[in-house]
Design an enzyme around this catalytic site. Sequence first.
Site, mmCIF file in Angstrom:
data_model
loop_
_atom_site.group_PDB
_atom_site.id
_atom_site.type_symbol
_atom_site.label_atom_id
_atom_site.label_comp_id
_atom_site.label_asym_id
_atom_site.label_seq_id
_atom_site.Cartn_x
_atom_site.Cartn_y
_atom_site.Cartn_z
ATOM 1 N N HIS A 63 0.565 -1.532 -0.255
ATOM 2 C CA HIS A 63 0.137 -0.017 -0.263
ATOM 3 C C HIS A 63 1.152 1.507 0.280
ATOM 4 O O HIS A 63 1.969 1.508 0.797
ATOM 5 C CB HIS A 63 -0.833 -0.037 1.149
ATOM 6 C CG HIS A 63 -1.858 -1.330 1.043
ATOM 7 N ND1 HIS A 63 -3.129 0.055 1.133
ATOM 8 C CD2 HIS A 63 -1.964 -2.414 0.959
ATOM 9 C CE1 HIS A 63 -4.591 -1.184 0.203
ATOM 10 N NE2 HIS A 63 -3.842 -2.698 0.897
ATOM 11 N N GLN A 84 -7.973 7.852 -3.108
ATOM 12 C CA GLN A 84 -7.297 9.881 -1.881
ATOM 13 C C GLN A 84 -7.706 11.221 -3.358
ATOM 14 O O GLN A 84 -8.069 11.908 -2.050
ATOM 15 C CB GLN A 84 -5.662 9.470 -2.519
ATOM 16 C CG GLN A 84 -4.474 7.773 -1.794
ATOM 17 C CD GLN A 84 -3.522 8.161 -1.509
ATOM 18 O OE1 GLN A 84 -2.949 9.456 -1.473
ATOM 19 N NE2 GLN A 84 -2.428 7.144 -1.204
ATOM 20 N N PHE A 115 0.808 3.318 6.821
ATOM 21 C CA PHE A 115 -0.585 3.727 7.597
ATOM 22 C C PHE A 115 -2.058 3.566 6.693
ATOM 23 O O PHE A 115 -1.747 4.344 5.580
ATOM 24 C CB PHE A 115 -0.553 5.290 7.780
ATOM 25 C CG PHE A 115 -1.998 5.493 8.346
ATOM 26 C CD1 PHE A 115 -2.098 5.479 10.263
ATOM 27 C CD2 PHE A 115 -3.161 6.424 7.871
ATOM 28 C CE1 PHE A 115 -3.421 5.623 10.613
ATOM 29 C CE2 PHE A 115 -3.915 7.040 7.975
ATOM 30 C CZ PHE A 115 -4.064 6.028 10.161
ATOM 31 N N ILE A 116 -2.331 3.028 7.243
ATOM 32 C CA ILE A 116 -3.541 2.086 5.974
ATOM 33 C C ILE A 116 -5.247 2.435 6.220
ATOM 34 O O ILE A 116 -5.649 2.242 7.662
ATOM 35 C CB ILE A 116 -3.357 0.846 5.405
ATOM 36 C CG1 ILE A 116 -1.968 0.356 5.014
ATOM 37 C CG2 ILE A 116 -4.655 0.738 5.183
ATOM 38 C CD1 ILE A 116 -1.642 -1.260 4.898
ATOM 39 N N ALA A 118 -9.129 2.397 5.349
ATOM 40 C CA ALA A 118 -10.013 3.045 4.098
ATOM 41 C C ALA A 118 -10.974 4.639 4.355
ATOM 42 O O ALA A 118 -11.348 4.821 4.577
ATOM 43 C CB ALA A 118 -11.291 2.478 4.589
ATOM 44 N N VAL A 119 -10.811 5.051 2.925
ATOM 45 C CA VAL A 119 -10.604 6.450 3.351
ATOM 46 C C VAL A 119 -12.121 7.276 1.940
ATOM 47 O O VAL A 119 -11.927 7.933 2.328
ATOM 48 C CB VAL A 119 -9.236 7.454 2.131
ATOM 49 C CG1 VAL A 119 -8.283 7.197 2.741
ATOM 50 C CG2 VAL A 119 -9.356 6.923 0.753
#
Length: 167
Positions: A63, A84, A115-116, A118-119
């Site tokens: 990622h 994003q 850092f992951i 779900a945006v």
Amino acid sequence: MLERDDFISRFGGVFEHSPFIAERAYDAGPVIEPLTARGVHEALCAPFRAASYEERLGVLRAHPDLAGKLAIAGGLTEDSKKEQAGAGLDRLTPQEHARFTALNTAYVEKNGFPFIIAVKGLNKDDILRAFEERIHNDAEQEFATATAQVEKIAYLRLSALLPEAAA
């Protein structure tokens, strides 16, 4: 029923740069048709969860950093780019970008993976708040949180691929 190569071609990118998950899902047995986001998600999550720690770590490391160098250089996958941009991470002020860069660097140094989150449905302030909260978690807690977020991202991507069955 989809042939193996077609299944992998269609779903191999759902877990970022990790087609081995789709390969293992297909090889484990048929995915119930008609294909639904939920059904394919379950089929893909099983081999992800069964993968070794090192393999899951590799998925996390695949990622990109949020608003990081790949985004600036235009090197994100189409899915990551859309995700994003949808959260406004492609329109950060110089100060916001500096903050994300500092947090990305500290997070990777501490945990060994980016850092992951779900945006989808979040904005840059929501993401920054989550970043600032999670940076204090220990590596084990963050590994669990990040893998859960990867599964959530996979479901969201599948819902976009299979919108008629997302419910």
